[in-house]
Design a protein around this motif. Structure first.
Motif, short mmCIF file in Angstrom:
data_model
loop_
_atom_site.label_atom_id
_atom_site.label_comp_id
_atom_site.label_asym_id
_atom_site.label_seq_id
_atom_site.Cartn_x
_atom_site.Cartn_y
_atom_site.Cartn_z
N PHE A 183 0.86 -1.17 0.00
CA PHE A 183 0.00 0.00 0.00
C PHE A 183 0.89 1.22 0.00
CE2 PHE A 183 -3.56 -2.66 1.80
CZ PHE A 183 -4.32 -2.57 0.65
N GLY B 108 1.71 0.23 14.88
CA GLY B 108 1.28 -0.44 13.66
C GLY B 108 -0.06 -1.13 13.85
N ALA B 109 -0.71 -1.41 12.71
CA ALA B 109 -2.05 -1.99 12.76
C ALA B 109 -2.03 -3.42 13.29
CB ALA B 109 -2.67 -1.97 11.37
N SER B 110 -0.93 -4.13 13.05
CA SER B 110 -0.88 -5.52 13.50
C SER B 110 -1.01 -5.58 15.02
CB SER B 110 0.42 -6.18 13.06
OG SER B 110 0.54 -6.10 11.66
N HIS C 225 -6.19 -9.67 6.82
CA HIS C 225 -4.74 -9.52 6.99
C HIS C 225 -4.20 -10.60 7.96
CE1 HIS C 225 -1.00 -7.50 8.34
NE2 HIS C 225 -1.00 -7.07 7.09
N SER D 109 -2.39 -10.37 10.34
CA SER D 109 -2.28 -9.97 11.74
C SER D 109 -3.38 -10.57 12.61
CB SER D 109 -2.31 -8.44 11.85
OG SER D 109 -3.42 -7.90 11.19
N THR E 238 -12.93 -6.29 7.46
CA THR E 238 -11.89 -5.46 6.83
C THR E 238 -12.49 -4.42 5.91
OG1 THR E 238 -10.59 -7.50 6.81
CG2 THR E 238 -9.66 -5.61 5.66
N GLY F 72 -10.95 -2.42 3.16
CA GLY F 72 -9.72 -2.27 2.38
C GLY F 72 -8.83 -3.48 2.58
N THR G 157 -6.12 -6.47 1.85
CA THR G 157 -4.75 -6.30 1.38
C THR G 157 -4.60 -6.68 -0.09
OG1 THR G 157 -4.26 -7.04 3.60
CG2 THR G 157 -2.40 -6.66 2.17
N ASP H 25 -10.82 -3.68 10.81
CA ASP H 25 -9.47 -3.37 10.35
C ASP H 25 -9.60 -2.47 9.11
OD1 ASP H 25 -6.96 -3.24 9.28
OD2 ASP H 25 -6.62 -5.41 9.21
N ALA I 94 -7.15 -0.32 8.40
CA ALA I 94 -5.78 0.20 8.35
C ALA I 94 -5.57 0.94 7.03
CB ALA I 94 -4.78 -0.93 8.50
N TYR I 95 -6.01 0.31 5.93
CA TYR I 95 -5.87 0.95 4.62
C TYR I 95 -7.08 1.80 4.26
CZ TYR I 95 -5.69 1.48 -0.45
OH TYR I 95 -5.72 2.00 -1.71
N ASN J 128 -4.70 3.58 9.86
CA ASN J 128 -3.25 3.81 9.82
C ASN J 128 -2.87 5.16 9.23
OD1 ASN J 128 -2.20 1.53 10.95
ND2 ASN J 128 -1.31 0.69 9.08
N HIS K 178 0.02 6.17 9.04
CA HIS K 178 1.24 5.96 8.27
C HIS K 178 0.95 5.31 6.91
CE1 HIS K 178 2.32 1.90 10.49
NE2 HIS K 178 1.68 1.63 9.40
N LYS K 179 -0.31 5.00 6.62
CA LYS K 179 -0.67 4.60 5.26
C LYS K 179 -1.35 5.75 4.54
CE LYS K 179 -0.96 -0.35 5.20
NZ LYS K 179 -1.63 -1.35 6.03
N THR L 239 -0.15 4.36 14.04
CA THR L 239 -1.44 3.72 13.85
C THR L 239 -2.38 4.24 14.92
OG1 THR L 239 -0.58 1.68 12.91
CG2 THR L 239 -2.63 1.50 14.10
C1 PLP Z 1 -1.24 -2.56 6.33
C2 PLP Z 1 -2.31 -3.36 6.92
C3 PLP Z 1 -2.12 -4.03 8.13
C4 PLP Z 1 -0.80 -4.04 8.84
O1 PLP Z 1 -0.43 -2.78 9.21
P1 PLP Z 1 0.95 -2.49 9.96
O2 PLP Z 1 0.75 -1.09 10.41
O3 PLP Z 1 2.00 -2.65 8.94
O4 PLP Z 1 1.08 -3.46 11.07
C5 PLP Z 1 -3.19 -4.73 8.65
N1 PLP Z 1 -4.37 -4.78 8.01
C6 PLP Z 1 -4.58 -4.17 6.84
C7 PLP Z 1 -5.91 -4.29 6.17
C8 PLP Z 1 -3.56 -3.44 6.26
O5 PLP Z 1 -3.78 -2.81 5.10
#
Ligand code: PLP
Length: 506
Positions: free
Chosen positions: A88, A147-149, A190, A192, A243, A245, A247, A272, A274-275, A301, A303-304, A313
């Protein structure tokens, strides 16, 4: 008696070197389009270039800088590059980069309020701003993490502790004598989620993978069936992870329907995003996106999506007190007198020492404004839709799946092969064409990345290998993406001419 050689640099030296560094960084951005996005150097060559013995004596800083710009920078994959479209895409924007410098200079540790009053206060302010931007509840529990994880791990830990009346936090899973717990998520989730199950002692066998439909969204009927059957067999459904978004393809789970199931069976919903979260800043996307407010917990996130240098995050949790019930543990040396309105952020995760992440976001959000952020993200969406249209119009390319966000998944399938596929006489022939297409696209990706002009990544979805083009770097212009599209068509015919299907099969 002071030794002149001890202590840190003099402020004047810091200033001089700092100015030099900032000049170098500006030059780097000035010429970014001439910087190869990635390197082809072999691991052993890289080691032999940079491995050296532990230095006993001081090295001149100019020499360290030269080594950095000659040996390190050219041998990186440049994530902060207009032609980086792998995984991403992310961006470190100028205000974020400068904030990082101040964060390191002050080296504040935001563990408890007393240790970092303005950092803790700013964290609260920023959490509210972000909640507003992505459409979550304001004034709810939240924390900035690395981070998202880990955010998902913390959310699921809180969900575990809320899922029974037994005090698992104190007794541990085995002594608690609870039935097996289960987490539900889609086959597109993801990794995670499974990693959290590993760390929580729940086990990957107890992560129920729910199938997705043609749009890679969790199938609601299959989810409910799994929950009902598990309940019958005595399992404890602990959480559903949806989720926004995904991966591989940037798809969005049907949050509203999943939330109804969570309510019906009293299960924690973790989202989740994150994206997907920050695309809500773009009005056209928000209209079609799902409601993030439905999550008991939510991860997004910066940072994304928010032009923020790693690692930032955001974890939110509308079940007030759930995170701190799980993670609050105060030894004597961290006891402080609680002042009205103060927040101790160490109570919301496993991390004690925490850097001053909120400052980066404060600088970025104020520098661009909500409108500026929204317009930048909107521009990435338009760029991605443009590429999607080009791909769809091209006879030799197919657009494989469509995300509401700025992610394009495509595949190179020359027209002649499409015809061959249509006319294939049996399954074996179709198989053989499909596996050739897979190799062709892997080879295309490798040639694209080797060129140093672009960086893309791949995924394997239900119908095979896809090249993912994630658009969203703050430097990327329409022209950049046009160049990428031209390069992709050139490289595609090159790889096909090098090894056409007929030759590969004889
Ligand atoms: C990037 C992402 C993660 C992991 O994020 P990190 O910040 O790298 O740990 C988890 N879930 C989704 C959907 C992501 O796009």
């Amino acid at each position: 008696m002071t030794n002149q050689n001890l202590g840190d640099w003099k402020p004047s030296e810091f200033e001089e070197q700092g100015i030099n560094l900032i000049k170098k960084i500006s030059e780097h951005f000035e010429n970014i389009r001439e910087v190869p996005v990635s390197t082809n150097i072999l691991p052993n060559d890289l080691f032999s270039m940079i491995d050296s013995k532990l230095p006993d004596h001081p090295t001149n800083f100019e020499e360290i800088m030269n080594d950095t710009w000659e040996k390190i920078v050219p041998n990186l994959t440049h994530w902060n590059h207009p032609n980086f479209h792998g995984y991403f895409s992310t961006s470190a924007s100028a205000p974020g980069i400068l904030a990082d410098l101040l964060v390191s200079s002050l080296n504040v540790n935001a563990l408890v309020w007393k240790a970092a009053p303005a950092a803790s206060a700013l964290e609260k302010v920023i959490l509210n701003w972000i909640a507003e931007m992505v459409g979550y509840h304001m004034d709810t529990d939240g924390v900035l993490l690395n981070g998202a994880s880990l955010a998902t791990f913390y959310a699921l830990t809180a969900a575990r502790d809320q899922s029974t009346n037994v005090d698992i936090r104190t007794k541990g899973l085995i002594q608690s004598n609870v039935n097996q717990m289960r987490i539900y998520t889609s086959d597109q989730a993801h990794s995670s989620v499974e990693k959290a199950a590993i760390s929580l002692g729940i086990g990957t066998d107890n992560v129920v993978i729910v199938e997705t439909n043609d749009l890679y969204q969790m199938e609601i009927s299959k989810l409910e069936k799994a929950v009902v059957s598990d309940l019958k067999e005595g399992y404890i459904p602990m959480a559903i992870v949806a989720t926004v978004g995904t991966t591989s393809t940037g798809s969005v789970d049907p949050i509203k329907d999943i939330s109804s199931i969570c309510e019906k069976y009293n299960i924690w919903l973790h989202i989740d995003a994150a994206y997907g979260g920050f695309w809500n800043l773009v009005p056209e996307v928000r209209e079609v996106n799902e409601d993030l407010r439905l999550g008991d917990s939510l991860v997004v996130n910066p940072h994304k999506g928010l032009y923020t240098p790693l690692e930032v995050t955001t974890l939110f949790c509308k079940r007030k007190g759930a995170l701190s019930n799980t993670f609050r543990l105060i030894p004597e040396y961290l006891q402080t007198v609680k002042e009205d309105g103060s927040i101790d952020y160490m109570d919301y995760s496993l991390q004690l020492g925490r850097c001053f992440r909120a400052l980066k976001l404060w600088w970025i959000i104020r520098s661009f404004g909500k409108e500026g952020l929204s317009k930048r993200l909107g521009e990435s969406i338009r760029q991605a839709r443009w590429l999607e249209a080009k791909v769809e119009d091209h006879p030799d390319f197919v657009c494989v799946s469509s995300s509401p966000f700025a992610l394009v998944c495509l595949r190179y399938v020359p027209k002649s092969l499409q015809k061959l596929l249509q006319n294939a006489s049996d399954e074996a022939e179709r198989e053989s064409i499909h596996s050739y297409i897979q190799c062709l696209n892997a080879s295309l990706l490798s040639h694209l990345n080797k060129s140093g002009k672009v960086f893309v990544s791949h995924s394997v979805i239900k119908d095979g290998y896809v090249i993912r083009v994630s658009v969203g770097n703050i430097h990327t212009t329409f022209e950049d993406l046009q160049q990428t599209w031209i390069l992709m068509q050139e490289k595609a015919s090159e790889v096909y001419d090098m090894s056409p299907y007929q030759e590969l099969t004889v």
